[in-house]
Design a protein around this motif. Structure first.
Motif, PDB file in Angstrom:
ATOM      1  N   MET A  68       0.811  -1.143  -0.053  1.00 57.49           N
ATOM      2  CA  MET A  68      -0.010   0.052  -0.116  1.00 57.49           C
ATOM      3  C   MET A  68       1.022   1.196  -0.095  1.00 57.49           C
ATOM      4  O   MET A  68       0.737   2.334  -0.870  1.00 57.49           O
ATOM      5  CB  MET A  68      -1.010   0.119   1.251  1.00 57.49           C
ATOM      6  N   PHE A  69       1.941   1.247   0.687  1.00 54.60           N
ATOM      7  CA  PHE A  69       2.730   2.275   0.895  1.00 54.60           C
ATOM      8  C   PHE A  69       3.618   2.657  -0.688  1.00 54.60           C
ATOM      9  O   PHE A  69       3.720   3.965  -1.018  1.00 54.60           O
ATOM     10  CB  PHE A  69       3.868   2.205   1.975  1.00 54.60           C
ATOM     11  N   LEU A  70       3.853   1.528  -1.211  1.00 50.02           N
ATOM     12  CA  LEU A  70       4.581   1.740  -2.711  1.00 50.02           C
ATOM     13  C   LEU A  70       3.461   2.105  -3.610  1.00 50.02           C
ATOM     14  O   LEU A  70       3.654   3.029  -4.263  1.00 50.02           O
ATOM     15  CB  LEU A  70       5.025   0.410  -3.172  1.00 50.02           C
ATOM     16  N   GLY A  71       2.068   1.650  -3.556  1.00 49.54           N
ATOM     17  CA  GLY A  71       1.170   1.966  -4.371  1.00 49.54           C
ATOM     18  C   GLY A  71       0.581   3.603  -4.293  1.00 49.54           C
ATOM     19  O   GLY A  71       0.142   4.049  -5.192  1.00 49.54           O
ATOM     20  N   GLU A  72       0.795   3.899  -3.086  1.00 50.48           N
ATOM     21  CA  GLU A  72       0.540   5.499  -3.006  1.00 50.48           C
ATOM     22  C   GLU A  72       1.616   6.458  -3.171  1.00 50.48           C
ATOM     23  O   GLU A  72       1.381   7.804  -3.021  1.00 50.48           O
ATOM     24  CB  GLU A  72      -0.230   5.672  -1.333  1.00 50.48           C
ATOM     25  N   LEU A  73       2.670   6.168  -3.473  1.00 51.53           N
ATOM     26  CA  LEU A  73       3.668   7.177  -3.885  1.00 51.53           C
ATOM     27  C   LEU A  73       3.148   7.799  -4.979  1.00 51.53           C
ATOM     28  O   LEU A  73       2.472   7.263  -6.041  1.00 51.53           O
ATOM     29  CB  LEU A  73       5.017   6.311  -4.038  1.00 51.53           C
ATOM     30  N   PRO A  74       3.832   9.055  -5.269  1.00 51.49           N
ATOM     31  CA  PRO A  74       3.304   9.963  -6.464  1.00 51.49           C
ATOM     32  C   PRO A  74       3.778   9.464  -7.723  1.00 51.49           C
ATOM     33  O   PRO A  74       3.087   9.521  -8.953  1.00 51.49           O
ATOM     34  CB  PRO A  74       3.865  11.327  -6.266  1.00 51.49           C
ATOM     35  N   GLU A  75       4.831   8.664  -7.778  1.00 49.83           N
ATOM     36  CA  GLU A  75       5.111   7.878  -8.755  1.00 49.83           C
ATOM     37  C   GLU A  75       5.974   6.588  -8.579  1.00 49.83           C
ATOM     38  O   GLU A  75       6.104   6.315  -7.427  1.00 49.83           O
ATOM     39  CB  GLU A  75       6.274   8.802  -9.796  1.00 49.83           C
ATOM     40  N   PRO A  76       6.209   5.785  -9.445  1.00 47.72           N
ATOM     41  CA  PRO A  76       6.681   4.493  -9.323  1.00 47.72           C
ATOM     42  C   PRO A  76       8.252   4.488  -8.718  1.00 47.72           C
ATOM     43  O   PRO A  76       8.852   5.716  -8.980  1.00 47.72           O
ATOM     44  CB  PRO A  76       6.641   3.889 -10.648  1.00 47.72           C
ATOM     45  N   LEU A  77       8.607   3.666  -7.999  1.00 44.05           N
ATOM     46  CA  LEU A  77       9.902   3.567  -7.428  1.00 44.05           C
ATOM     47  C   LEU A  77      11.073   3.844  -8.310  1.00 44.05           C
ATOM     48  O   LEU A  77      11.781   4.532  -7.908  1.00 44.05           O
ATOM     49  CB  LEU A  77       9.994   2.207  -6.588  1.00 44.05           C
ATOM     50  N   LEU A  78      10.846   3.458  -9.696  1.00 42.94           N
ATOM     51  CA  LEU A  78      11.732   3.416 -10.532  1.00 42.94           C
ATOM     52  C   LEU A  78      11.628   4.643 -11.309  1.00 42.94           C
ATOM     53  O   LEU A  78      12.205   5.276 -12.480  1.00 42.94           O
ATOM     54  CB  LEU A  78      11.857   2.349 -11.653  1.00 42.94           C
ATOM     55  N   THR A  79      10.625   5.696 -10.990  1.00 45.85           N
ATOM     56  CA  THR A  79      10.262   7.046 -11.681  1.00 45.85           C
ATOM     57  C   THR A  79       9.634   6.760 -13.142  1.00 45.85           C
ATOM     58  O   THR A  79      10.111   5.956 -13.822  1.00 45.85           O
ATOM     59  CB  THR A  79      11.633   7.829 -11.597  1.00 45.85           C
ATOM     60  N   HIS A  80       9.104   7.798 -13.408  1.00 44.65           N
ATOM     61  CA  HIS A  80       8.479   7.894 -14.840  1.00 44.65           C
ATOM     62  C   HIS A  80       9.715   8.028 -15.998  1.00 44.65           C
ATOM     63  O   HIS A  80       9.595   7.553 -16.863  1.00 44.65           O
ATOM     64  CB  HIS A  80       7.317   8.827 -14.868  1.00 44.65           C
ATOM     65  N   LYS A  81      10.656   8.905 -15.649  1.00 45.50           N
ATOM     66  CA  LYS A  81      11.851   9.330 -16.459  1.00 45.50           C
ATOM     67  C   LYS A  81      12.567   7.847 -16.952  1.00 45.50           C
ATOM     68  O   LYS A  81      12.948   7.878 -18.089  1.00 45.50           O
ATOM     69  CB  LYS A  81      12.636  10.161 -15.745  1.00 45.50           C
ATOM     70  N   HIS A  82      12.431   6.832 -15.910  1.00 48.13           N
ATOM     71  CA  HIS A  82      13.329   5.636 -16.446  1.00 48.13           C
ATOM     72  C   HIS A  82      12.270   4.576 -17.237  1.00 48.13           C
ATOM     73  O   HIS A  82      12.950   3.600 -17.520  1.00 48.13           O
ATOM     74  CB  HIS A  82      13.730   4.895 -15.227  1.00 48.13           C
ATOM     75  N   PHE A  83      11.012   4.797 -17.496  1.00 44.09           N
ATOM     76  CA  PHE A  83      10.189   3.588 -17.910  1.00 44.09           C
ATOM     77  C   PHE A  83      10.535   3.299 -19.247  1.00 44.09           C
ATOM     78  O   PHE A  83      10.816   2.196 -19.672  1.00 44.09           O
ATOM     79  CB  PHE A  83       8.755   4.281 -18.044  1.00 44.09           C
ATOM     80  N   HIS A  84      10.927   4.180 -20.146  1.00 44.50           N
ATOM     81  CA  HIS A  84      11.304   3.631 -21.516  1.00 44.50           C
ATOM     82  C   HIS A  84      12.536   3.064 -21.640  1.00 44.50           C
ATOM     83  O   HIS A  84      12.757   2.028 -22.448  1.00 44.50           O
ATOM     84  CB  HIS A  84      11.229   5.039 -22.605  1.00 44.50           C
ATOM     85  N   ALA A  85      13.532   3.467 -20.676  1.00 45.74           N
ATOM     86  CA  ALA A  85      14.808   2.701 -20.702  1.00 45.74           C
ATOM     87  C   ALA A  85      14.342   1.476 -20.218  1.00 45.74           C
ATOM     88  O   ALA A  85      15.331   0.530 -20.867  1.00 45.74           O
ATOM     89  CB  ALA A  85      15.804   3.647 -19.687  1.00 45.74           C
ATOM     90  N   HIS A  86      13.800   1.021 -19.467  1.00 43.24           N
ATOM     91  CA  HIS A  86      13.402  -0.295 -18.805  1.00 43.24           C
ATOM     92  C   HIS A  86      12.889  -1.169 -19.972  1.00 43.24           C
ATOM     93  O   HIS A  86      13.189  -2.190 -19.876  1.00 43.24           O
ATOM     94  CB  HIS A  86      12.549  -0.439 -17.606  1.00 43.24           C
ATOM     95  N   LEU A  87      11.904  -0.450 -20.970  1.00 47.38           N
ATOM     96  CA  LEU A  87      11.442  -1.286 -21.874  1.00 47.38           C
ATOM     97  C   LEU A  87      12.715  -1.642 -22.835  1.00 47.38           C
ATOM     98  O   LEU A  87      12.742  -2.947 -23.526  1.00 47.38           O
ATOM     99  CB  LEU A  87      10.548  -0.470 -22.628  1.00 47.38           C
ATOM    100  N   LYS A  88      13.630  -0.711 -22.874  1.00 43.73           N
ATOM    101  CA  LYS A  88      14.614  -1.084 -24.011  1.00 43.73           C
ATOM    102  C   LYS A  88      15.599  -2.184 -23.495  1.00 43.73           C
ATOM    103  O   LYS A  88      16.274  -3.071 -24.083  1.00 43.73           O
ATOM    104  CB  LYS A  88      15.669  -0.011 -24.457  1.00 43.73           C
ATOM    105  N   ILE A  89      15.680  -2.262 -22.130  1.00 47.07           N
ATOM    106  CA  ILE A  89      16.814  -3.258 -21.377  1.00 47.07           C
ATOM    107  C   ILE A  89      16.014  -4.699 -21.865  1.00 47.07           C
ATOM    108  O   ILE A  89      16.856  -5.515 -22.203  1.00 47.07           O
ATOM    109  CB  ILE A  89      16.695  -2.893 -19.935  1.00 47.07           C
ATOM    110  N   ALA A  90      14.694  -4.742 -21.767  1.00 44.82           N
ATOM    111  CA  ALA A  90      14.284  -6.060 -21.811  1.00 44.82           C
ATOM    112  C   ALA A  90      14.600  -6.750 -23.368  1.00 44.82           C
ATOM    113  O   ALA A  90      14.320  -7.895 -23.755  1.00 44.82           O
ATOM    114  CB  ALA A  90      12.705  -5.914 -21.781  1.00 44.82           C
ATOM    115  N   ASP A  91      14.737  -5.711 -24.031  1.00 42.63           N
ATOM    116  CA  ASP A  91      15.178  -6.183 -25.673  1.00 42.63           C
ATOM    117  C   ASP A  91      16.593  -6.473 -25.885  1.00 42.63           C
ATOM    118  O   ASP A  91      16.932  -6.848 -27.105  1.00 42.63           O
ATOM    119  CB  ASP A  91      14.627  -5.096 -26.668  1.00 42.63           C
ATOM    120  N   LEU A  92      17.566  -6.393 -24.995  1.00 38.81           N
ATOM    121  CA  LEU A  92      18.800  -6.781 -25.033  1.00 38.81           C
ATOM    122  C   LEU A  92      18.901  -8.141 -25.234  1.00 38.81           C
ATOM    123  O   LEU A  92      18.651  -8.882 -24.234  1.00 38.81           O
ATOM    124  CB  LEU A  92      19.608  -6.025 -24.098  1.00 38.81           C
TER     125      LEU A  92
END
Length: 481
Positions: free
Chosen positions: A164-188
């Motif tokens: 619940m604490f993690l879900g109520e944070l204003p943004e995910p723990l890995l932040t919105h800025k890193h979202f696309h980078a993590h998608l690219k890591i999965a393609d390595l």
């Protein structure tokens, strides 16, 4: 403490055998706190070396543009999105507020308790009691000391409250800025022998990319992520008891760690598998992800110490790549400081090579080539210093026999002849000059500066003196007879 910090104990006899705590990432953390812009540029340049980030996604990672996330332009308002938005409006000191060190200190009590209760079946999947969860939530928001070991709360209550604490944070723990980078890591993925991409994940590059991304996370996010992933790693190790594998745990925590806020599973249809597998990978390799890559450590150390230690070609490329002046140790001030040492080493190596060459030439059999090489050595005595160690004996001077005419000259012109010999030894004359004219040259100067008339007069005087000398000797000899 081993789960939070990675320290190495080393003993050095030069330090009176006192144990010293050495953090291998010390200079990395120092550079991050003292010069964050330099640190960020160094890390991001290596991230782009591993994954392909177009200009827009790179600008989002650097915080120069607002992230463009899936579902952001969607007008659909589902029950899940509305419910999550309402929950985040009720902000408290810990729950619903941006992540702070104070909030991490409170939540770390929950993590510490769960480490001691990892055997509960269905941990993080089975919900706890809502009333006990609310009591615990209010206590954490108020900063009240909580005795979780009293038996008042169940492990499922604590696990659900952590989610619940993690879900109520204003943004995910890995932040919105890193979202696309993590998608690219999965393609390595790995490449086959022909250079074609395969479907096999390239684990080494994925770990390296995650290490770099975690380095540029905000400090509170990185601290809590390390605590959380270590807890999930230890939970997965007890899956024979709690029935929670790394993949099952990833399904529970991916929405809180990686998914953008206010999105549903429908918004992530194309990428939901990548995101879930990405969190699974993080849990399995969590013990490696919070160590800086070796070349980042070396760059940070060189930045502060200016060491000339050997580095790989990639490291040198990083150090000499265009960027801030602080990350170019071979330029400007450091170059002026290192060049004298480099020149001294070069001179020493050159002298050793010349010595070896000279010994080789000296040991060669007598031949025209050997004489030619020795003459070349003799032409450059100041440069070819090895010749001084094995001196070449000069050619012996031949003693000239004194003739009858020479005795006459010595008797008559004794002093000028001696002066002529001294002057010849001191400074060689450009032209051959007979000894008979030395006393005349000392009065008249160099033959090059005399006129033809003077030269003729000198020759006449010479003949006259010789004629008189012969007549005098003949008369003397006849009288004796």
């Amino acid at each position: 403490s081993d789960a939070i910090c990675n320290f190495v104990i080393c003993n050095d006899s030069s330090l009176h055998s006192q144990p010293i705590i050495f953090n291998p990432d010390f200079f990395v953390e120092k550079l991050r706190h003292e010069k964050p812009e330099v640190f960020t540029e160094l890390v991001v340049s290596n991230i782009t070396r591993l994954i392909d980030l177009p200009g827009t996604e790179l600008a989002q990672l650097m915080g120069e543009e607002d992230p463009k996330l899936p579902g952001a332009n969607s007008t659909a308002s589902g029950f899940f999105r509305s419910l999550m938005s309402l929950k985040r409006k009720e902000k408290g000191v810990v729950f619903g507020s941006p992540l702070t060190e104070e909030g991490i200190a409170q939540v770390s009590q929950l993590i510490e308790y769960l480490h001691k209760n990892l055997r509960a079946e269905g941990l993080f999947r089975v919900p706890g009691n809502s009333i006990r969860q609310q009591i615990l939530k209010d206590a954490l928001n108020n900063g009240t000391d909580i005795d979780l070991d009293s038996g008042e709360f169940h492990s499922n209550d604590v696990a659900t409250l952590l989610k619940m604490f993690l879900g109520e944070l204003p943004e995910p723990l890995l932040t919105h800025k890193h979202f696309h980078a993590h998608l690219k890591i999965a393609d390595l993925t790995l490449f086959d022998e022909k250079g074609n991409k395969t479907s096999t994940p390239d684990k080494e590059r994925q770990i390296e990319a995650l290490q770099l991304l975690f380095l540029i996370l905000p400090a509170p996010n990185r601290s809590l992520l390390k605590l959380l992933l270590d807890l999930l790693y230890q939970t997965a190790k007890k899956q024979d008891k709690n029935k929670m594998s790394a993949h099952n745990l990833a399904l529970m925590f991916a929405p809180h760690i990686l998914w953008p806020r206010n999105v549903t599973a429908n918004d992530l249809q194309e990428n939901i598998t990548k995101l879930n597998n990405g969190v699974t990978f993080m849990i399995k390799h969590s013990q490696k992800l919070f160590k800086a890559p070796v070349y980042i450590r070396e760059c940070a150390r060189l930045h502060y110490l200016g060491s000339r230690a050997h580095t790989s070609k990639d490291d040198l490329d990083l150090l000499t790549s265009p960027g801030p002046k602080e990350l170019q140790p071979l330029k400007s001030q450091k170059r002026s400081r290192l060049d004298p040492c480099h020149q001294e080493e070069t001179q020493q190596r050159t002298e050793e090579a010349l010595k070896e060459l000279f010994h080789h030439v000296h040991n060669m059999p007598d031949s025209a080539k050997k004489k030619k090489l020795i003459r070349q050595f003799n032409k450059h005595p100041t440069v070819l210093t090895p010749g001084s160690e094995i001196p070449i004996s000069p050619a012996p001077r031949r003693t000239r026999s004194r003739s009858f005419s020479g005795l006459i000259k010595w008797k008559v012109l004794g002093t000028p002849v001696i002066l002529e010999r001294k002057s010849r030894d001191a400074t060689p004359e450009p032209e051959r000059i007979s000894k008979e004219n030395v006393h005349l040259l000392q009065k008249c100067g160099s033959p090059a500066h005399m006129s033809q008339a003077k030269l003729k007069s000198l020759e006449g005087q010479k003949e006259e003196s010789c004629r008189r000398m012969r007549a005098h000797l003949l008369s003397k000899d006849s009288s004796s007879l």
